[in-house]
Enzyme design. Sequence first.
Site, PDB file in Angstrom:
ATOM      1  N   GLU A  65     -10.617   3.479 -11.967  1.00 13.80           N
ATOM      2  CA  GLU A  65     -10.819   4.536 -10.977  1.00 13.80           C
ATOM      3  C   GLU A  65     -12.275   4.515 -10.532  1.00 13.80           C
ATOM      4  O   GLU A  65     -13.171   4.350 -11.342  1.00 13.80           O
ATOM      5  CB  GLU A  65     -10.453   5.895 -11.623  1.00 13.80           C
ATOM      6  CG  GLU A  65     -10.738   7.104 -10.804  1.00 13.80           C
ATOM      7  CD  GLU A  65     -10.120   7.090  -9.397  1.00 13.80           C
ATOM      8  OE1 GLU A  65      -8.904   6.876  -9.248  1.00 13.80           O
ATOM      9  OE2 GLU A  65     -10.905   7.270  -8.437  1.00 13.80           O
ATOM     10  N   ASP A 115      -4.289   4.692  -1.867  1.00  8.67           N
ATOM     11  CA  ASP A 115      -4.695   5.277  -0.578  1.00  8.67           C
ATOM     12  C   ASP A 115      -4.052   4.467   0.557  1.00  8.67           C
ATOM     13  O   ASP A 115      -4.198   3.240   0.609  1.00  8.67           O
ATOM     14  CB  ASP A 115      -6.223   5.229  -0.438  1.00  8.67           C
ATOM     15  CG  ASP A 115      -6.911   6.177  -1.422  1.00  8.67           C
ATOM     16  OD1 ASP A 115      -6.243   7.102  -1.918  1.00  8.67           O
ATOM     17  OD2 ASP A 115      -8.110   5.980  -1.690  1.00  8.67           O
TER      18      ASP A 115
HETATM   19  C1  LIG Z   1      -3.937   8.691  -3.748  1.00  6.83           C
HETATM   20  S1  LIG Z   1      -4.778   8.633  -5.264  1.00  6.83           S
HETATM   21  C2  LIG Z   1      -3.488   8.241  -6.424  1.00  6.83           C
HETATM   22  C3  LIG Z   1      -3.916   8.479  -7.846  1.00  6.83           C
HETATM   23  C4  LIG Z   1      -2.855   8.155  -8.892  1.00  6.83           C
HETATM   24  N1  LIG Z   1      -2.476   6.758  -8.876  1.00  6.83           N
HETATM   25  C5  LIG Z   1      -1.661   9.017  -8.662  1.00  6.83           C
HETATM   26  O1  LIG Z   1      -0.650   8.509  -8.158  1.00  6.83           O
HETATM   27  O2  LIG Z   1      -1.724  10.224  -9.002  1.00  6.83           O
HETATM   28  C6  LIG Z   1      -5.649   7.090  -5.165  1.00  6.83           C
HETATM   29  C7  LIG Z   1      -6.708   6.955  -6.228  1.00  6.83           C
HETATM   30  O3  LIG Z   1      -7.211   5.635  -6.192  1.00  6.83           O
HETATM   31  C8  LIG Z   1      -8.624   5.687  -6.228  1.00  6.83           C
HETATM   32  N2  LIG Z   1      -9.051   4.505  -5.508  1.00  6.83           N
HETATM   33  C9  LIG Z   1      -8.848   4.230  -4.210  1.00  6.83           C
HETATM   34  N3  LIG Z   1      -9.302   3.014  -3.900  1.00  6.83           N
HETATM   35  C10 LIG Z   1      -9.806   2.510  -5.060  1.00  6.83           C
HETATM   36  C11 LIG Z   1     -10.421   1.277  -5.383  1.00  6.83           C
HETATM   37  N4  LIG Z   1     -10.581   0.327  -4.451  1.00  6.83           N
HETATM   38  N5  LIG Z   1     -10.829   1.073  -6.644  1.00  6.83           N
HETATM   39  C12 LIG Z   1     -10.657   2.044  -7.598  1.00  6.83           C
HETATM   40  N6  LIG Z   1     -10.080   3.229  -7.335  1.00  6.83           N
HETATM   41  C13 LIG Z   1      -9.652   3.457  -6.086  1.00  6.83           C
HETATM   42  C14 LIG Z   1      -8.991   6.969  -5.544  1.00  6.83           C
HETATM   43  O4  LIG Z   1     -10.275   7.424  -5.914  1.00  6.83           O
HETATM   44  C15 LIG Z   1      -7.889   7.876  -6.029  1.00  6.83           C
HETATM   45  O5  LIG Z   1      -8.206   8.493  -7.239  1.00  6.83           O
END
Ligand SMILES: C[S@@+](CC[C@H](N)C(=O)[O-])C[C@H]1O[C@@H](n2cnc3c(N)ncnc32)[C@H](O)[C@@H]1O
Length: 204
Positions: A65, A115
Amino acid sequence: MQSVFLIPPETVEFRPENYFVPLDLDVVFPGRSNAPLEVDLGSGDGGFLVEMANRYPNRNFLGVERLLGRVRKTCRRMARTEARNGRVIRVESHYLVRHLLPRGSVSVLHVMCPDPWPKRHHQFKRLIQTEFLDDAREALAPGGELRLTTDDLPYFKHMCAVFKAHCGFAEEPWTPEPDYPQTDFERLFRSQGLPIYRALLRRI
Ligand SMILES: C[S@@+](CC[C@H](N)C(=O)[O-])C[C@H]1O[C@@H](n2cnc3c(N)ncnc32)[C@H](O)[C@@H]1O
């Protein structure tokens, strides 16, 4: 409500000494590096990671994360449980897959509700791209799985087009058991009546 931590929360976070060499899994999971490794990319607040780690004590779970607040929340959630097989690392997901995961070390890569980057000029930021699949294949053990979910139909269609053009994986049907742990975002989307699209790719 006061939190009861069974271990210091900060010990759940793994901070590599060197971000330019693959992780030594004996250091990440001391004394248990032979257990199958599952990696949750974009693990958010860690609900899925913590539940999986508690449910499957014979496997190792690494959350990935980039946001500090979410890493800290994951550490606190994990530290309130008995699980000693779950850790979280603050780093960019594709960087970890390409540079930090030892080759052939991962049994399951989870990408849950990533995302979606819906605007056309942002779509290059989507995690699921051909280069990511190339690197994921290297990180996975033979027969290892990439499990993906999203609530976003355009992103799901994009994922399917990328899979179809890649010859390193075979797509398999995936209907999880009814009690398969949900992520925090999945729970939210379901509560809004939104469907969750899923795909399972097996390394060939
Ligand atoms: C929409 S949330 C989903 C979180 C979790 N997987 C869930 O389903 O509850 C997307 C998460 O991915 C993290 N994130 C997005 N792009 C990322 C990246 N390139 N590397 C690490 N974390 C990332 C964001 O900070 C966020 O916490």
